[in-house]
Design an enzyme around this catalytic site. Structure first.
Site, PDB file in Angstrom:
ATOM      1  N   GLN A  54       0.825  -1.197   0.000  1.00  0.00           N
ATOM      2  CA  GLN A  54       0.000   0.000   0.000  1.00  0.00           C
ATOM      3  C   GLN A  54       0.866   1.258   0.000  1.00  0.00           C
ATOM      4  OE1 GLN A  54      -2.224   2.459  -0.314  1.00  0.00           O
ATOM      5  NE2 GLN A  54      -3.812   1.369   0.811  1.00  0.00           N
ATOM      6  N   ARG A  56      -0.137   4.326   0.351  1.00  0.00           N
ATOM      7  CA  ARG A  56      -0.635   5.328   1.284  1.00  0.00           C
ATOM      8  C   ARG A  56      -0.174   4.999   2.688  1.00  0.00           C
ATOM      9  NH1 ARG A  56      -6.024   8.134   1.010  1.00  0.00           N
ATOM     10  NH2 ARG A  56      -6.101   9.363   2.908  1.00  0.00           N
ATOM     11  N   GLU A  96      -8.266   0.536   1.523  1.00  0.00           N
ATOM     12  CA  GLU A  96      -7.866   0.401   2.929  1.00  0.00           C
ATOM     13  C   GLU A  96      -8.649   1.338   3.846  1.00  0.00           C
ATOM     14  OE1 GLU A  96      -3.875   0.295   5.752  1.00  0.00           O
ATOM     15  OE2 GLU A  96      -3.689   0.095   3.585  1.00  0.00           O
ATOM     16  N   ARG A  97      -9.025   2.529   3.364  1.00  0.00           N
ATOM     17  CA  ARG A  97      -9.802   3.443   4.205  1.00  0.00           C
ATOM     18  C   ARG A  97     -11.169   2.830   4.531  1.00  0.00           C
ATOM     19  NH1 ARG A  97     -11.706   7.779   2.475  1.00  0.00           N
ATOM     20  NH2 ARG A  97     -11.682   8.998   4.402  1.00  0.00           N
TER      21      ARG A  97
END
Length: 300
Positions: A54, A56, A96-97
């Site tokens: 990921q 982020r 993922e959020r």
């Protein structure tokens, strides 16, 4: 409403299929793979792990709470994407959020698109999809581009095709990684914008970059003011142009010696290319000045 119920029921049915060891799907050729791969399935949140690829790294807590509140009211509208690892084990590719927000309110399942991909494909999928998001900061995007270059061996041209961005745009993001790490952190935390960073990057020396950065923060400079500051800084740092030395003719060299002997001081003579020049007679005190005056009067 009936369509949504039917779709949700289908997702739960596929979820049960994935939990059947006798029908474990490991490739697109396996039985029932066409029913699962590329479809939305209700997965147990505990069966999903975070994607180590990921790009982020910053997740705003307030923003997550707002998303969690929305999910509590409306559900997960856009499914996450996962790749299958082992039996009933999955890894996040994107979303993922949504995944974190769902865990925050205690959801036990989450709708997900299932993919089968190796590590390299998963990395590329995660990077490309996340680059196209609107809420990544400029440094996260730049690092994602750099990882596509380093780990997937994509050229800037290939990245341009994959993410739908101009090559010049990609190059501008990558240049941000030449900024001092403190400035990169400042950009990630929102103290300065990408526009500020693009102006500062024109200064190569990182210690000088930090001087500019400090002035931006202290004086709350706009991007245009920063650009002007950088231009002035570069002008001040340019070495003064040295005039080309002119060979002093022999007759002047002889005359200078005579002048020096007469006045008792080393006389300075400057000559230009056109033959014109200046004679400088130094003095060290009022008394010395008056002495020189007398010598000049005596020579008349």
């Amino acid at each position: 409403m009936a369509k949504a119920t039917k779709k949700q029921a289908l997702g739960r049915g596929l979820s049960a299929l994935l939990k059947d060891p006798a029908n474990d799907i490991t490739s697109v050729q396996d039985k029932h793979a066409d029913q699962v791969i590329g479809n939305i399935v209700e997965l147990d949140i505990d069966a999903i792990e975070i994607n180590p690829f990921q790009p982020r790294t910053n997740f705003n807590e307030e923003s997550l709470r707002e998303l969690a509140s929305s999910i509590k009211e409306l559900g997960v509208i856009q499914p996450i994407t996962v790749r299958k690892l082992n039996f009933n084990k999955f890894q996040l590719v994107s979303g993922e959020r949504r995944f974190r927000a769902s865990k925050l309110i205690g959801l036990e399942t989450i709708p997900a698109y299932i993919r089968i991909a190796n590590d390299q494909e998963s990395l590329e999928m995660a990077l490309v999809e996340n680059i196209q998001r609107q809420d990544l900061d400029p440094i996260e995007i730049a690092l994602s581009y750099q990882r596509l270059i380093d780990e997937i061996n994509l050229t800037q041209e290939q990245m341009s095709d994959r993410v739908g961005k101009k090559r010049s745009t990609i190059a501008n993001y990558l240049r941000l990684l030449k900024l001092d790490p403190i400035i990169q952190t400042g950009m990630r935390d929102g103290f300065i914008s990408m526009g500020h960073g693009r102006a500062i990057i024109n200064i190569e020396d990182q210690s000088q970059q930090l001087d500019i950065y400090e002035k931006i923060i202290t004086n709350k400079l706009s991007v245009r003011e920063t650009e002007a500051l950088v231009r002035n800084f570069q002008t001040d740092k340019q070495p003064a142009k040295t005039k080309e030395a002119v060979e002093i003719p022999k007759y002047i060299k002889k005359g200078v010696k005579d002048f020096s002997d007469y006045f008792g001081h080393k006389i300075d003579v400057k000559v230009s290319k056109n033959g014109k020049g200046n004679i400088t007679i130094p003095f060290h005190s009022e008394e010395d000045f008056n002495r020189i005056i007398k010598l000049i009067k005596r020579a008349k």
